[in-house]
Design a protein around this motif. Sequence first.
Motif, mmCIF file in Angstrom:
data_model
loop_
_atom_site.group_PDB
_atom_site.id
_atom_site.type_symbol
_atom_site.label_atom_id
_atom_site.label_comp_id
_atom_site.label_asym_id
_atom_site.label_seq_id
_atom_site.Cartn_x
_atom_site.Cartn_y
_atom_site.Cartn_z
ATOM 1 N N ASN A 294 0.656 -5.559 -9.123
ATOM 2 C CA ASN A 294 0.600 -6.366 -7.997
ATOM 3 C C ASN A 294 1.494 -6.109 -6.814
ATOM 4 N N SER A 295 2.833 -5.887 -7.209
ATOM 5 C CA SER A 295 3.964 -5.561 -6.383
ATOM 6 C C SER A 295 3.648 -4.194 -5.661
ATOM 7 N N PHE A 296 3.408 -3.406 -6.485
ATOM 8 C CA PHE A 296 2.887 -2.026 -6.098
ATOM 9 C C PHE A 296 1.842 -1.871 -4.990
ATOM 10 N N ILE A 297 0.831 -2.551 -5.375
ATOM 11 C CA ILE A 297 -0.510 -2.573 -4.471
ATOM 12 C C ILE A 297 -0.096 -3.345 -3.104
ATOM 13 N N GLU A 298 0.913 -4.153 -3.214
ATOM 14 C CA GLU A 298 1.331 -4.974 -1.928
ATOM 15 C C GLU A 298 2.055 -3.784 -1.270
ATOM 16 N N GLU A 299 2.747 -3.213 -1.738
ATOM 17 C CA GLU A 299 3.654 -2.107 -1.008
ATOM 18 C C GLU A 299 2.984 -1.040 -0.469
ATOM 19 N N ILE A 300 1.808 -0.499 -1.171
ATOM 20 C CA ILE A 300 0.821 0.306 -0.725
ATOM 21 C C ILE A 300 -0.015 0.115 0.570
ATOM 22 N N ALA A 301 -0.346 -1.394 0.410
ATOM 23 C CA ALA A 301 -1.093 -1.898 1.654
ATOM 24 C C ALA A 301 -0.015 -1.905 2.932
ATOM 25 N N LEU A 302 1.236 -2.061 2.812
ATOM 26 C CA LEU A 302 1.999 -2.339 3.837
ATOM 27 C C LEU A 302 2.576 -0.957 4.204
ATOM 28 N N VAL A 303 2.621 -0.048 3.570
ATOM 29 C CA VAL A 303 2.787 1.433 4.059
ATOM 30 C C VAL A 303 1.633 1.998 4.592
ATOM 31 N N GLY A 304 0.785 1.922 3.868
ATOM 32 C CA GLY A 304 -0.818 2.481 4.197
ATOM 33 C C GLY A 304 -0.831 3.821 3.074
ATOM 34 N N ILE A 305 -1.943 3.971 2.617
ATOM 35 C CA ILE A 305 -2.257 5.033 1.483
ATOM 36 C C ILE A 305 -1.875 6.288 1.713
ATOM 37 N N GLN B 58 -0.852 7.509 -4.869
ATOM 38 C CA GLN B 58 -2.273 7.489 -4.297
ATOM 39 C C GLN B 58 -3.147 7.551 -5.555
ATOM 40 N N LEU B 59 -2.596 8.487 -6.530
ATOM 41 C CA LEU B 59 -3.297 8.546 -7.961
ATOM 42 C C LEU B 59 -3.446 7.230 -8.601
ATOM 43 N N PHE B 60 -2.166 6.725 -8.697
ATOM 44 C CA PHE B 60 -2.096 5.364 -9.480
ATOM 45 C C PHE B 60 -2.904 4.190 -8.730
ATOM 46 N N TYR B 61 -2.856 4.096 -7.344
ATOM 47 C CA TYR B 61 -3.555 3.299 -6.655
ATOM 48 C C TYR B 61 -5.028 3.479 -6.840
ATOM 49 N N ALA B 62 -5.694 4.662 -6.690
ATOM 50 C CA ALA B 62 -7.023 5.006 -6.855
ATOM 51 C C ALA B 62 -7.440 4.414 -8.502
ATOM 52 N N GLY C 182 -12.852 -2.144 -10.209
ATOM 53 C CA GLY C 182 -14.201 -2.281 -9.816
ATOM 54 C C GLY C 182 -14.300 -1.735 -8.546
ATOM 55 N N SER C 183 -13.431 -1.284 -7.651
ATOM 56 C CA SER C 183 -13.533 -0.644 -6.421
ATOM 57 C C SER C 183 -13.828 0.555 -6.491
ATOM 58 N N LYS D 114 -12.951 6.584 -5.625
ATOM 59 C CA LYS D 114 -13.553 7.969 -5.661
ATOM 60 C C LYS D 114 -13.189 8.762 -4.262
ATOM 61 N N ALA D 115 -13.321 7.832 -3.276
ATOM 62 C CA ALA D 115 -12.758 8.583 -1.877
ATOM 63 C C ALA D 115 -11.376 9.011 -2.066
#
Length: 869
Positions: A663-674, A682-686, A693-694, A699-700
């Motif tokens: 969750n901490s990682f996802i929050e940071e990605i949202a803050l910085v931008g993918i 980016q691979l980890f986030y994907a 389920g997204s 895939k994008a």
Amino acid sequence: MVIMKHVGLSDLVLLSTKLKMPAPRREYIIRSELFSVLSRCPLMKIIYVKGAAGMGKTTLISSFIKETGPYNTAWLTLDETNNNVFSFWHYFAAAAENFLGDEFENILTLLRSNFETSQIQNLLTMMINHLCSDKDYYMVLDDMHCITDETLVGSIEYFIKSMPENLHIFMISREDPKLYLGELAVSGKLLFIDGDMLRFTCDEGMRFLKDTLKLKVNDEELLLMNDFAEGWIGGLQLVAAAGGAKKGLLQAAGSGIAADYLTREIFKMLTEDERLFLTVTGVLSYFDEDICLHIIGDMDFKSMIERLTTKNLFIICIDEENGIYRYHNILGEYLKQQFSCLPKQDQIHYRKNAAKILEAHGDKEEALYHLFKVEDYSEVMRLLITMDESVETWTLIDKLPLSYLLTDVNLSLQCLMYNFGRINITRVSEIYKALEERDEFEGFKSGLQYVCELIVNNSQTFITPLPVSFSDIENYSLSPVTKSLILFENANILLEQKDYEGARLSTDKALEAGGKSNVFVYFYSLSTKAQILEETGRLNESLNIYRQMNDFITSSSIMDALGYNYFIGITGVYHKRMDEENSKKALETVDKILKRCKMPTAMIELGYEYHLAEKEFLFGDPKKGVEIVAKIAHGYFSKNYKQLDRLLYGLLSQNLLPEDLCNSFIEEIALVGIKNSSLTSQLFYARVMWKNGSEEEAKAIVESILSFSRENKNYLRLIEADLLKIRMLAGDNKDQKRVIGNLLKEAVYYAWENRIIQPFFLEKDVLCPFLEQLLKSDTENLNRGERQFVFDVIKICSGKNQLNSKELLSARELEVLSELSKGLTNPEIASNLCISLATVKTHIMNIYGKLGVSSRIAAIDEAKKNGII
């Protein structure tokens, strides 16, 4: 003359007067009782001699060495210019040259190149290792009271604690030790001689007055002088210089220098030319005839020295052969006060003359001392620009007022980087803020912003770093080392921005610009180049760079200084190749270096634990790896979990990722931008999005990574994206065999030559069946190297030493293999199986690829070992 140069260190200038043992004055008193105490020095680590000025500390040790002759003795006289880690250890190593042997130049080169305080213990450990011997070495550190800097004191304490038993250090000081020596005292390794022990006995005092000072007065007056002095050697000499015993003129021993009245009495007894000589030369660290003639003018130098010596003044000859002298501190301090009373213009005149002759003699550092004193910063700048770009020079550059510093881009940037290395936040902030306001530094502002914001302002925001353009770098007249420093930092910024070509070009330019003129910049530029090659999947080229680094560190014997970075770096390559044996050896070496060096910085520990966790995921106990990652996440980071992306991916691949970290990682990605994140992030986030389920979003992202990696030739991330896409397609309801096959062939194509196995291992739960199918049904589209690679990957991913290779071979291939085992030729096999000769050759090549062999005999042996025939 007074300058010491070393072959291979073209611009190395050391004040040799600091490295010479002062010659004991003629007819000195042999102090038998103290010599008996000092005879225990081979059993001691530290021999600490403390006493006020003029108590005979230096004479005691120099005469002890001369009389008792301990072999392998070195001497270093300290002053306030040595009160920093770089200068002190630079001179210490120079003093210990004969002890260090062939490693002297390597160690001294590193000390001069390094500007990072965190590396000092590494360098000291290396020095300690080379001081170990079956011979006893003795080092004298005179005037230890000049050493007060906390960082320096800490480094000396580390050195003393770790130094070998064969090294013994004499410390001569006016003050109690600033070092912690309690452990040595308790263990019986500290010998302490204080002021009371240094006092002359009545008999010694009388002999000193009669035999050494050769006073021609009656015993009654000599006894009176002796009583007044109370055993203080300097006091006896001052009384003698003042003309005899004058009651009330002498302070008690141990109170420091005698009262100003007494020294004034001495001074007034001198002729005008003697007073001028003493006053003018009193501010010099050393002097000889040539120096004095240039500063004062026409004079009879030899006659002057003889007259002053006859009057029992505190003049010490430190080099009899070359006629070099200095003043004892008792007189020197007083003469500096006298000099300060001269008219300002006279002070400036004499110091500028001193600077000129000292520069002519090659002693630029001492020349700069006088130029700084008169605040002639234009001349300071001129001289600094001509000096070698090393830590000694940077120490002097750091003394420049900001207004002058900023007039030269080289000095400004070197000073900034020097203070980065020292973690001097105040000075870094001062320089950086001044640079921001100067238009002429516009080209460098963006490049320095990232680091400065993090260090100076402790910024928790996510700043996009901007490199300095190559055109800006070329437009400035940068020195080789400055240019190399900027390009080296540029490469790291460009790598973070995923500009791989720009990063490679920047490291090549850094190496070309600086060459090997600065060991640390050269080594770290190579390290950065290796990392760039690793990031883009060129592991063979990366290993070639590491081989260069390995040759360098082994030939220079600087394992502890730079070995850590080398082994940490190369471990990353070993992990990508799933090379367990070499990974284990490298990390064991790092562990030894850490224990031996006790390196203090958290980032150093982090690098080791990061790779240790990854090793557990790949070869050991994944749950243990989870514990290490948790320690890293909560011990080193409060934010910026993006730096853990590779470890988090490893956790996720084994379904061991803690929810809070995710969750901490996802929050940071949202803050910085993918798009602003690394490709690994980016691979980890994907993969997280796909798991949650997204699927379309996941895939994008993968398609974007594939497109970017193909365009920018990042083969490592291309392979990872191919394999992640296979994972996504494997669960698709549609028949995706053809697409999966093509993706797998692309991954193998870019992976086999560099043996990039780790990405396949992390997706092994999905990939193994597809790999086996590829090897079984599509062998003709794989070259021999690719077939061998797939075979090896299957073995590693399945965790079996022996594969059921029988399942990988087709029915016809098994028939051909059976015929081969009978020793039949290709035509005979073709005839027996009713197939063409070309088909036989194709089947044999497929068999070789699937079994991972290259000959008939090897194929038969491998088949028997695996129970196929």
